[in-house]
Design an enzyme around this catalytic site. Structure first.
Site, PDB file in Angstrom:
ATOM      1  N   ARG A 155      36.877   0.392  18.506  1.00  9.44           N
ATOM      2  CA  ARG A 155      37.683   0.848  19.404  1.00  9.44           C
ATOM      3  C   ARG A 155      36.968   2.229  19.569  1.00  9.44           C
ATOM      4  NH1 ARG A 155      38.805   2.992  23.615  1.00  9.44           N
ATOM      5  NH2 ARG A 155      41.118   2.664  24.552  1.00  9.44           N
ATOM      6  N   HIS A 158      37.974   8.070  21.280  1.00  5.01           N
ATOM      7  CA  HIS A 158      38.714   8.597  22.875  1.00  5.01           C
ATOM      8  C   HIS A 158      40.037   9.062  22.333  1.00  5.01           C
ATOM      9  CE1 HIS A 158      40.846   4.950  20.816  1.00  5.01           C
ATOM     10  NE2 HIS A 158      41.918   5.228  21.360  1.00  5.01           N
ATOM     11  N   HIS A 160      44.304  10.023  24.397  1.00 11.32           N
ATOM     12  CA  HIS A 160      45.254   9.820  25.468  1.00 11.32           C
ATOM     13  C   HIS A 160      45.988  11.124  25.600  1.00 11.32           C
ATOM     14  CE1 HIS A 160      44.504   5.723  24.263  1.00 11.32           C
ATOM     15  NE2 HIS A 160      44.696   5.978  23.234  1.00 11.32           N
ATOM     16  N   GLU A 164      50.201   8.069  20.670  1.00 14.26           N
ATOM     17  CA  GLU A 164      50.151   6.697  20.291  1.00 14.26           C
ATOM     18  C   GLU A 164      50.505   6.466  18.689  1.00 14.26           C
ATOM     19  OE1 GLU A 164      45.958   5.006  20.685  1.00 14.26           O
ATOM     20  OE2 GLU A 164      46.076   4.514  18.674  1.00 14.26           O
ATOM     21  N   HIS A 203      40.424  10.107  18.518  1.00 14.38           N
ATOM     22  CA  HIS A 203      40.250   9.310  17.418  1.00 14.38           C
ATOM     23  C   HIS A 203      39.671   7.966  17.520  1.00 14.38           C
ATOM     24  CE1 HIS A 203      43.791   8.137  19.926  1.00 14.38           C
ATOM     25  NE2 HIS A 203      43.735   7.127  19.643  1.00 14.38           N
ATOM     26  N   GLU A 226      46.002   1.338  29.686  1.00  7.27           N
ATOM     27  CA  GLU A 226      44.891   1.507  28.724  1.00  7.27           C
ATOM     28  C   GLU A 226      43.481   1.684  29.393  1.00  7.27           C
ATOM     29  OE1 GLU A 226      43.182   0.826  24.849  1.00  7.27           O
ATOM     30  OE2 GLU A 226      45.088   1.307  25.657  1.00  7.27           O
TER      31      GLU A 226
END
Length: 467
Positions: A155, A158, A160, A164, A203, A226
């Site tokens: 993943r 990225h 946010h 999270e 992360h 998302e």
């Protein structure tokens, strides 16, 4: 010929005697001796409650799924059958369909959703599905994403705008992060472990298990999507290569073949050990923050009906906006009647089948049945309980947008309220019942998951057919 026949008869007799002497391994008696539960075929189930003649003044829970019942809209003599189209599987998950007459929805919204009903985004070696206010309008404070990664699948890097929090459902995963002071963090996690990345912390995640890894992601805003994640490749795809060249002090042609759009989830190479992969640059330093926590390694609080583990900022200091409890509820046990004063409860069911009733004041309440993969919302301060209605243990998470886990126990509250006031409120005119009740709550001990006495109660319970 006669000798042969005699030997055959004798052999048959010996086999018959031997069989009688050896216990049948799956017999009811042998299972009870081994401490195993009886299979459904040996149990006498109560009568089908979804019939005109059935009466149950105590509104006992019915496991429609486990008993494979068709929950037609009958309740204590009221209602009738359905002649039109009928979705039996959906009806089995909706006990409110046949709620007791005293229960009124009022203005209470739907408080249940299942990840099974969510849109699945399928990627190379993985997938995601989410539950936000768009899927469950009552989910205002938190949003959830269920994600799966195969071995070596990444993943990508990225960050946010929301914090999270995550719980590993199965498998192993490597997490990396950069903290606010430029410290590097890397850790490998397994089933029952957590991570928490504050808003803006960059992360990445990578699956480590041969059979893959799956986890539950929680974001501290119900409006999270998302699709709104800030992704490294997406940013570079929307930045002139001349700017990228200046930023990294390299000629533009070096970046001629970088991805033209976000990669999101993709197959990566196999990682080495953390020590081998830890960056070696002269300015690299180890993060002083711990972004991970071993939740299932915490010593549990043992209750009469199960176990409770609580993780919040008191034992996981980095987690400032999400608190959680992990519960196991034994068959027949109850997550006691309680409420949370500081945040909505976002529930996730991992194993088992449960009934939940939420009291919304103004004469309103709603009841829902939950299975693995289901999500529930209980707005703050609304009284509720969780009852195990199946034959297997219920495993669930209670998650909150809060720095600390807090709840009020109805049992404890009444036990610590003046006895005269409790008796006057609940048992006016029934002194004997009042005295028995006050004796039971006398110690006022909090028992988060409570199990009724094995011998049952003095009175007969449950529904029966009207004669």
């Amino acid at each position: 010929m006669r000798l042969s026949t005699a030997v055959t008869v004798l052999g048959a007799a010996l086999i018959s005697d031997f069989a009688a002497a050896v216990p049948v391994q799956d017999s009811p008696r042998q299972r009870l001796l081994d401490g195993k539960p009886l299979p459904a075929k040996y149990r006498k189930d109560p009568p089908d409650p979804y019939r005109p003649g059935y009466r149950d003044p105590n509104d006992g829970a019915v496991d429609s799924i486990g008993r494979k019942l068709d929950p037609l809209p009958y309740r204590n003599g009221d209602g009738t059958s359905v002649l039109g189209p009928w979705n039996r599987e959906r009806a089995r998950q909706n006990p409110d369909l046949v709620r007791p007459p005293s229960t009124d929805h009022g203005n209470m919204p739907n408080l249940r959703w299942s990840f099974v009903d969510s849109h699945v985004r399928i990627e190379e070696g993985g997938w995601t599905r989410q539950t936000t206010v768009r899927e469950l309008p009552a989910s205002i404070e938190l949003a959830g994403v269920n994600m799966r990664l195969d071995e070596g699948v990444i993943r990508e890097l990225h960050w946010h705008k929301e914090a999270e929090w995550a719980y590993v459902l199965d498998g192993r995963v490597r997490v990396t992060a950069l903290d606010y002071e430029g410290g590097t963090f890397i850790d490998d996690l397994s089933k029952g472990d957590l991570w928490y990345f504050p808003a803006g912390v960059p992360h990445s995640l990578q699956g480590l298990s041969p059979n893959g890894t799956e986890f539950l992601l929680i974001f501290d805003d119900g409006h999270f999507s998302e699709e709104s994640t800030f992704i490294l490749t997406d940013w570079l795809a929307h930045t002139p290569k001349s700017v990228i060249s200046k930023n990294f002090h390299l000629p533009p042609e070096i970046f001629a073949h970088i991805p033209p759009s976000e990669r999101y989830i993709f197959q990566g190479s196999q990682p080495g050990s953390i020590s081998d992969e830890f960056p070696k640059g002269k300015h690299v330093k180890t993060s002083k923050y711990n972004f991970t926590h071993r939740m299932l390694s915490q010593p549990p609080k043992n209750t009469t009906g199960g176990q409770v583990r609580i993780t919040d900022s008191r034992n996981f200091p980095i987690s400032k906006t999400v608190a959680a409890a992990h519960l196991t509820i034994a068959p027949g046990a109850l997550r006691e009647m309680h409420w949370h004063p500081n945040a909505d409860e976002w529930s996730f069911f991992i194993r088992g089948r449960a009934r939940v009733t939420v009291f919304g004041a103004e004469g309103s309440a709603r009841t829902f049945d939950y299975q693995p993969g289901d999500v529930g919302i209980v707005p703050k301060n609304m009284g509720h309980f969780v009852e195990n209605i199946g034959d297997d243990e219920v495993e669930m998470l209670e998650i909150f947008r809060a720095d600390e886990f807090r709840d009020f126990s109805l049992f404890q509250w009444l036990g610590e309220t003046p006895r005269r006031m409790v008796a006057d409120t609940l048992f006016k005119g029934d002194k004997e019942a009042g005295e028995r009740f006050l004796k039971e709550i006398g110690d006022a001990g909090k028992d988060e998951i409570t199990l009724p006495p094995k011998g049952g109660y003095d009175e007969a319970e449950g529904g029966e057919d009207e004669l």
